[in-house]
Scaffold this motif. Structure first.
Motif, PDB file in Angstrom:
ATOM      1  N   GLY A 119      -4.794 -14.843  31.976  1.00 27.91           N
ATOM      2  CA  GLY A 119      -5.684 -13.854  31.650  1.00 27.91           C
ATOM      3  C   GLY A 119      -5.407 -12.825  30.951  1.00 27.91           C
ATOM      4  N   VAL A 120      -5.330 -12.914  29.657  1.00 32.48           N
ATOM      5  CA  VAL A 120      -4.988 -11.637  28.573  1.00 32.48           C
ATOM      6  C   VAL A 120      -6.602 -10.872  28.456  1.00 32.48           C
ATOM      7  N   GLN A 121      -7.363 -11.535  28.248  1.00 31.05           N
ATOM      8  CA  GLN A 121      -9.095 -10.918  27.834  1.00 31.05           C
ATOM      9  C   GLN A 121      -9.076 -10.049  26.801  1.00 31.05           C
ATOM     10  N   SER A 122      -8.188  -9.418  26.130  1.00 34.36           N
ATOM     11  CA  SER A 122      -8.278  -8.716  25.139  1.00 34.36           C
ATOM     12  C   SER A 122      -6.781  -7.836  24.531  1.00 34.36           C
ATOM     13  N   ALA A 123      -6.812  -7.776  23.509  1.00 32.97           N
ATOM     14  CA  ALA A 123      -5.358  -7.015  23.082  1.00 32.97           C
ATOM     15  C   ALA A 123      -5.956  -5.400  22.646  1.00 32.97           C
ATOM     16  N   SER A 124      -7.151  -5.151  23.168  1.00 31.64           N
ATOM     17  CA  SER A 124      -7.172  -3.716  23.152  1.00 31.64           C
ATOM     18  C   SER A 124      -7.089  -3.133  24.453  1.00 31.64           C
ATOM     19  N   ASP A 125      -6.332  -2.324  24.603  1.00 31.21           N
ATOM     20  CA  ASP A 125      -6.034  -1.358  25.866  1.00 31.21           C
ATOM     21  C   ASP A 125      -7.480  -0.672  26.406  1.00 31.21           C
ATOM     22  N   ARG A 126      -8.068  -0.036  25.313  1.00 31.41           N
ATOM     23  CA  ARG A 126      -9.343   0.523  25.593  1.00 31.41           C
ATOM     24  C   ARG A 126     -10.039  -0.636  26.493  1.00 31.41           C
TER      25      ARG A 126
END
Length: 375
Positions: A119-126
């Motif tokens: 589960g990565v979900q996004s490459a945005s830390d925000r």
């Protein structure tokens, strides 16, 4: 001859529950709680030995966070299942980056695991922070490389679209991560704000606005993934190199599966059941030698037709016009009006004798399903 069932194993523990999640899960507890869970799961597996006797083709450890319970327990569970597995069975373990880093991947592969889903979900830390995830982009990348270095050759990465405040720049960042890591499979889920979640309390009022943005973002993902060589084979799933998820295909083709663990659902002999969503009650039932089933129903022919159609239309291959439904009726006879209406509306297409969603139809899949639903 009876077909091989799949097995779904629900591991209910999480380091922290994500703000959008409505699956049955519990905050991480002590090692003793993990041991109790594993011990009782082994007892539950023993209750289904007859059903597994025809051979098992897929096993999926989901959650929760299966990677959280550690290598030794996962291997122990696989040892219990090993006598029932067909040769070449697909064995998937879900995990989150922060706990995947602590796994002995080579030992898991030796035990039979051959597919890893993270589960990565996004490459945005925000956006990860908004979702309540406890990993960042770098941790996800490190965990992926840890899987590869341990010998993993079939990795899926999960991403979520339409997180509040997501921008096209965020989408581009996730796509850049996919291109750089080159996993065999990508799952892309549009965020659904479920009641009783923290997200529902925060964002329910903005759902319509997010849904509009979601279509733009999903289309961008689809176009870019195709350019990277991924083939979409289901509304939310993309693969390259022949790495479709066999376990999920079994669901979508209305196959049978055994649900194990608290809150897990199963489908056997035309019967749908769900285990109790309470770890203490689950453990207690199995210590007494009882199946921890809380709900069950026998599916009627109409119920099975509805599921067959709803799941079949999610697949890019669609449904054969002359397919025999579970009730025994032909698909094109039973749904003649619904097919014609949705073809005329540009939501379905008929190609080589198969009915499938168009791109517009994938965007409006829920609307199409309503036309095929029978009471």
């Amino acid at each position: 001859m009876k077909k091989s069932p799949g097995i779904y194993i629900h591991v209910p523990f999480c380091e922290k529950k994500c703000d959008y999640c409505d699956f049955y899960s519990l905050p991480k507890k002590g090692e003793a709680d993990f041991d109790d869970y594993a011990e009782n799961l082994l007892r539950e597996i023993a209750l289904y030995e007859d059903a597994m006797g025809v051979g098992v083709s897929t096993v999926f450890f989901g959650g929760g966070t299966p990677s959280l319970i550690g290598t030794d327990r996962l291997v122990q569970i696989m040892e219990k299942l090993r006598p029932f597995l067909n040769e070449g069975a697909e064995i998937t373990m879900e995990g989150n980056p922060e706990s995947v880093l602590h796994l002995d991947v080579a030992a898991l592969i030796d035990a039979g695991f051959n597919r890893f889903s993270m589960g990565v979900q996004s490459a945005s830390d925000r956006l990860l922070n908004i979702m309540g995830r406890i990993h960042d982009k770098k941790t996800a990348e490190d965990a992926f490389h840890h899987l590869r270095e341990g010998g993993a050759k079939n990795i899926n990465l999960d991403f979520i679209s339409s997180v509040p405040s997501e921008t096209m720049e965020d989408v581009a960042a996730s796509l850049a991560m996919i291109e750089a890591l080159n996993p065999e499979h990508v799952s892309l889920y549009s965020l659904i704000v479920e009641p009783e979640t923290a997200f529902y309390r925060r964002y329910a009022k903005s759902m319509e606005e997010r849904e509009a943005a979601d279509r733009i973002h999903v289309h961008a993902y689809e176009k870019a993934l195709a350019a990277l060589g991924y083939k979409q084979y289901e509304i939310s799933n993309f693969e390259k190199g022949g790495h479709k998820c066999a376990h999920n295909l079994n669901y979508w083709h209305l196959g049978e599966y055994i649900g194990l663990g608290p809150g897990a659902s199963g489908h056997l002999n035309g019967r749908r059941y769900r285990n109790v969503q309470n770890l203490s009650a689950y453990n207690g039932a199995l210590r007494e030698g009882r199946a921890p089933i809380e709900e069950e129903e026998v599916l009627s022919p109409v119920d099975r037709d509805n599921e067959y159609t709803m799941l079949g239309l999610r697949l890019n291959e669609g449904i054969a016009m002359d397919a025999l439904m579970p009730s025994g009726a032909r698909f094109d006879t039973l749904y003649k009006e619904a097919i014609e209406k949705n073809v005329n509306d540009g939501l379905l297409t008929i190609t080589n004798g198969r009915v499938a969603l168009t791109r517009k139809g994938r965007d409006l899949a829920n609307r199409v399903e309503v036309d095929f639903f029978r009471l």
